[in-house]
Design a protein around this motif. Structure first.
Motif, PDB file in Angstrom:
ATOM      1  N   ASN A   1       0.836  -1.209   0.000  1.00 49.32           N
ATOM      2  CA  ASN A   1       0.000   0.000   0.000  1.00 49.32           C
ATOM      3  C   ASN A   1       0.865   1.251   0.000  1.00 49.32           C
ATOM      4  OD1 ASN A   1      -2.717  -1.192   0.497  1.00 49.32           O
ATOM      5  ND2 ASN A   1      -1.720  -1.902   2.358  1.00 49.32           N
ATOM      6  N   ARG A   2       0.382   2.300  -0.663  1.00 47.69           N
ATOM      7  CA  ARG A   2       1.016   3.617  -0.594  1.00 47.69           C
ATOM      8  C   ARG A   2       0.395   4.340   0.600  1.00 47.69           C
ATOM      9  NH1 ARG A   2       3.282   7.264  -4.517  1.00 47.69           N
ATOM     10  NH2 ARG A   2       2.826   5.685  -6.078  1.00 47.69           N
ATOM     11  N   VAL A   3       1.242   4.748   1.549  1.00 47.79           N
ATOM     12  CA  VAL A   3       0.806   5.563   2.672  1.00 47.79           C
ATOM     13  C   VAL A   3       1.756   6.750   2.781  1.00 47.79           C
ATOM     14  CG1 VAL A   3      -0.339   3.708   3.958  1.00 47.79           C
ATOM     15  CG2 VAL A   3       2.070   4.185   4.371  1.00 47.79           C
ATOM     16  N   ALA A   4       1.277   7.799   3.412  1.00 45.72           N
ATOM     17  CA  ALA A   4       2.059   9.030   3.496  1.00 45.72           C
ATOM     18  C   ALA A   4       2.285   9.423   4.943  1.00 45.72           C
ATOM     19  CB  ALA A   4       1.341  10.152   2.744  1.00 45.72           C
ATOM     20  N   LEU A   5       3.349  10.179   5.143  1.00 51.58           N
ATOM     21  CA  LEU A   5       3.691  10.746   6.436  1.00 51.58           C
ATOM     22  C   LEU A   5       3.648  12.252   6.303  1.00 51.58           C
ATOM     23  CD1 LEU A   5       6.827   8.500   7.089  1.00 51.58           C
ATOM     24  CD2 LEU A   5       4.477   8.108   7.900  1.00 51.58           C
ATOM     25  N   LEU A   6       3.178  12.936   7.350  1.00 52.81           N
ATOM     26  CA  LEU A   6       3.020  14.382   7.332  1.00 52.81           C
ATOM     27  C   LEU A   6       3.414  14.952   8.680  1.00 52.81           C
ATOM     28  CD1 LEU A   6       1.606  17.081   6.267  1.00 52.81           C
ATOM     29  CD2 LEU A   6      -0.476  16.151   7.287  1.00 52.81           C
ATOM     30  N   SER A   7       4.179  16.048   8.677  1.00 46.67           N
ATOM     31  CA  SER A   7       4.466  16.757   9.917  1.00 46.67           C
ATOM     32  C   SER A   7       4.226  18.242   9.699  1.00 46.67           C
ATOM     33  CB  SER A   7       5.907  16.526  10.375  1.00 46.67           C
ATOM     34  OG  SER A   7       6.809  17.176   9.494  1.00 46.67           O
ATOM     35  N   HIS A   8       3.876  18.921  10.769  1.00 50.87           N
ATOM     36  CA  HIS A   8       3.649  20.368  10.750  1.00 50.87           C
ATOM     37  C   HIS A   8       4.666  21.021  11.662  1.00 50.87           C
ATOM     38  CE1 HIS A   8      -0.091  20.130   8.535  1.00 50.87           C
ATOM     39  NE2 HIS A   8      -0.490  19.183   9.360  1.00 50.87           N
ATOM     40  N   ALA A   9       5.908  21.080  11.263  1.00 51.94           N
ATOM     41  CA  ALA A   9       6.924  21.710  12.111  1.00 51.94           C
ATOM     42  C   ALA A   9       8.060  22.256  11.295  1.00 51.94           C
ATOM     43  CB  ALA A   9       7.452  20.705  13.113  1.00 51.94           C
TER      44      ALA A   9
END
Length: 127
Positions: free
Chosen positions: A119-127
């Motif tokens: 599966n394609r999954v994504a990671l995200l950060s707000h910093a």
């Protein structure tokens, strides 16, 4: 007007298809540092992510069964993490393949990987 009616959450729950639930549980627990709770829902073996703790946040599960087919095509689930490169490195160490290396987007970073199930999954950060 926000375009969303009162009481409607745009995303409340997601399921990530898996073929080997044990392998996927080990992968996601190591990747995200969470404990998944096993359950059988409507006859399908699943592993539930921890419940969402804020309004507008979604939770989900790893799900196995005939109608659950892993794929890098289609919808992408984004997991919010504190440090995208660090979490991506844990994924690679566990056998994931980087599909989109860390990149700055707005005030944060994103990256995408192919998990142990395809599966394609994504990671995200707000910093």
């Amino acid at each position: 007007m926000s375009g969303v009616e009162d009481g409607v959450r745009l995303v409340a729950y997601f399921e990530i298809p898996v073929t080997d639930l044990d392998r996927a549980v080990a992968f996601y627990e190591g990747l995200l540092g969470v404990r998944l709770e096993r359950a059988v829902v409507d006859g399908h073996p699943m592993a539930l992510f921890p419940p969402a703790d804020g309004v507008g946040q979604a939770t989900g599960a790893l799900a196995a069964g005939e109608s659950y087919v892993p794929s890098v095509d289609g919808t992408r689930v984004y997991f919010e993490v504190d440090d995208v490169p660090e979490v991506l490195a844990r994924g690679v160490a566990a056998g994931a393949r980087v599909l989109y290396p860390p990149a700055s987007v707005g005030d944060g970073q994103v990256a995408e990987l192919e998990d142990c199930e395809g599966n394609r999954v994504a990671l995200l950060s707000h910093a």
